[in-house]
Write a protein that holds these residues in place. Structure first.
Motif, PDB file in Angstrom:
ATOM      1  N   GLY A  44       0.941  -1.312   0.111  1.00 28.30           N
ATOM      2  CA  GLY A  44       0.105  -0.080   0.001  1.00 28.30           C
ATOM      3  C   GLY A  44       0.822   1.090   0.350  1.00 28.30           C
ATOM      4  N   VAL A  45       0.377   2.362  -0.742  1.00 31.98           N
ATOM      5  CA  VAL A  45       1.271   3.377  -0.619  1.00 31.98           C
ATOM      6  C   VAL A  45       0.341   4.488   0.003  1.00 31.98           C
ATOM      7  N   VAL A  46       1.185   5.197   0.901  1.00 28.34           N
ATOM      8  CA  VAL A  46       0.650   6.205   1.709  1.00 28.34           C
ATOM      9  C   VAL A  46       1.500   7.469   1.694  1.00 28.34           C
ATOM     10  N   ASP A  47       0.864   8.465   1.544  1.00 28.54           N
ATOM     11  CA  ASP A  47       1.767   9.788   1.352  1.00 28.54           C
ATOM     12  C   ASP A  47       2.489  10.063   2.876  1.00 28.54           C
ATOM     13  N   GLY A  48       3.639  10.244   2.677  1.00 24.95           N
ATOM     14  CA  GLY A  48       4.511  10.676   3.746  1.00 24.95           C
ATOM     15  C   GLY A  48       4.020  11.800   4.595  1.00 24.95           C
ATOM     16  N   VAL A  49       3.456  13.004   4.082  1.00 26.88           N
ATOM     17  CA  VAL A  49       2.605  14.046   4.625  1.00 26.88           C
ATOM     18  C   VAL A  49       1.637  13.469   5.789  1.00 26.88           C
ATOM     19  N   GLU A  50       0.941  12.431   5.169  1.00 26.71           N
ATOM     20  CA  GLU A  50      -0.048  12.179   6.063  1.00 26.71           C
ATOM     21  C   GLU A  50       0.484  11.280   7.145  1.00 26.71           C
ATOM     22  N   LEU A  51       1.498  10.434   6.930  1.00 23.55           N
ATOM     23  CA  LEU A  51       2.117   9.563   8.149  1.00 23.55           C
ATOM     24  C   LEU A  51       2.818  10.523   9.397  1.00 23.55           C
ATOM     25  N   LEU A  52       3.259  11.605   8.779  1.00 25.86           N
ATOM     26  CA  LEU A  52       3.986  12.327   9.703  1.00 25.86           C
ATOM     27  C   LEU A  52       2.959  13.435  10.436  1.00 25.86           C
ATOM     28  N   GLY A  53       1.692  13.564   9.860  1.00 30.35           N
ATOM     29  CA  GLY A  53       1.072  14.706  10.393  1.00 30.35           C
ATOM     30  C   GLY A  53       1.430  15.922  10.162  1.00 30.35           C
ATOM     31  N   LEU A  54       1.613  16.351   9.092  1.00 33.47           N
ATOM     32  CA  LEU A  54       2.178  17.421   8.336  1.00 33.47           C
ATOM     33  C   LEU A  54       0.883  18.069   7.683  1.00 33.47           C
ATOM     34  N   SER A  55       0.881  19.139   7.668  1.00 30.58           N
ATOM     35  CA  SER A  55      -0.308  19.942   7.162  1.00 30.58           C
ATOM     36  C   SER A  55      -0.319  19.859   5.566  1.00 30.58           C
TER      37      SER A  55
END
Lengths: 152, 148
Positions: A58-69
């Motif tokens: 599965g591919v996840v956005d790093g922004v999502e994983l790190l909780g960045l805006s």
């Protein structure tokens, strides 16, 4: 491409305006985001799927994983070692020897926030820039990996 | 640019640093300010509260840069010029403001009008020329940030 050539080298990459390094063993490999295939719209949050041999990740956005805006659309995929996940990152800048990093201290009251995101400590790179050392196995990636496995 | 203040000195008693945020003006007691920095490169801090824009390197020490506008309930500040460094060495907190405007002397017992309602972080107001200035309760801000 192999992420690490020696046990002493850390991969430098960028997610949004954060530069990150990860230790050997955390990242299995790096691919272009062109390797990503679309995923069903019924799986919100996932950006796609990438096939490596017989494995589907599965591919996840790093922004999502790190909780960045916010962040730019990722152009590289980091395949995480030991997890069925690939993470979209903005760029991959190369490698750095651990000995070349200088330790920095976040204000103590912020340290708990970053620890929860899997960020172990902060370093100053040889170019003077700041970076976080990210251990993906201590981040929210583990939760996303469970979600991915549950869908099968 | 960097301006340092002697937070321990009695000369700062009753003096306020005024700064602008968009069209509004605010103040902090000068005794609670360690200095003023030009805003630099800010590195985001994943997982941090929304008011924390990130950290800025200040001569080898990391400073948590707070969006003062968001803290005060205003829309996020897009173009701040100065960072007001609070005199809390262990906390390492800087308030991003539009611009540091002035330093004024003020009788803190009679020159201020207490504020009992509204924003949690504004404890009093004073008139400065045409500007109504909100005095920020720095200890309350620091407590809130460092306990979140």
């Amino acid at each position: 491409m192999k992420a690490h050539d020696t046990a002493e080298s850390l991969l430098i990459y960028r997610i949004a305006r954060c530069r990150l390094v990860s230790p050997p063993g955390q990242i299995e490999g790096v691919f272009s985001s062109d390797a990503m295939q679309p995923i069903s719209a019924s799986m919100p949050g996932w950006r796609g799927v990438v096939t490596l041999g017989e494995r589907q990740l599965g591919v996840v956005d790093g922004v999502e994983l790190l909780g960045l805006s916010s962040g730019a659309p990722g152009t590289y995929l980091l395949v995480l070692a030991g997890l069925p996940l690939a993470v979209l990152v903005d760029s991959v800048e190369g490698v750095v020897e651990r000995d070349a990093l200088q330790s920095c201290a976040l204000p103590a009251w912020l340290a708990s926030s970053t620890a929860a995101a899997g960020l172990k400590r902060m370093w100053r790179l040889p170019d003077g820039g700041l970076c976080y050392e990210l251990h993906w196995d201590a981040s929210r990636a583990a939760l996303w990996a469970q979600r991915w496995e549950a869908r099968i | 640019m960097s301006v340092a203040f002697d937070a321990a000195g009695s000369s700062t008693e009753g003096r306020l640093l005024l700064f602008s945020l968009r069209q509004e003006w605010y103040a902090v007691e000068l005794g609670r300010v360690a200095g003023i920095e030009l805003v630099g490169q800010i590195t985001p801090v994943p997982g941090a509260p929304e008011t924390v824009l990130g950290v800025q390197d200040m001569r080898g020490q990391l400073l948590a840069v707070i969006d003062s506008a968001r803290l005060l309930g205003l829309p996020p500040l897009e173009h701040g010029r100065h960072v007001v460094v609070l005199a809390q060495p262990d906390a390492g907190i800087g308030l991003l403001v539009g611009r540091a405007e002035d330093i004024v002397s003020c009788d803190l017992t009679t020159g201020l009008e207490p504020v009992s309602e509204g924003n949690d972080w504004v404890k009093a107001r004073l008139q400065y020329g045409e500007h109504l200035v909100g005095l920020i309760d720095v200890p309350a801000v620091v407590r809130k940030l460092t306990s979140s």
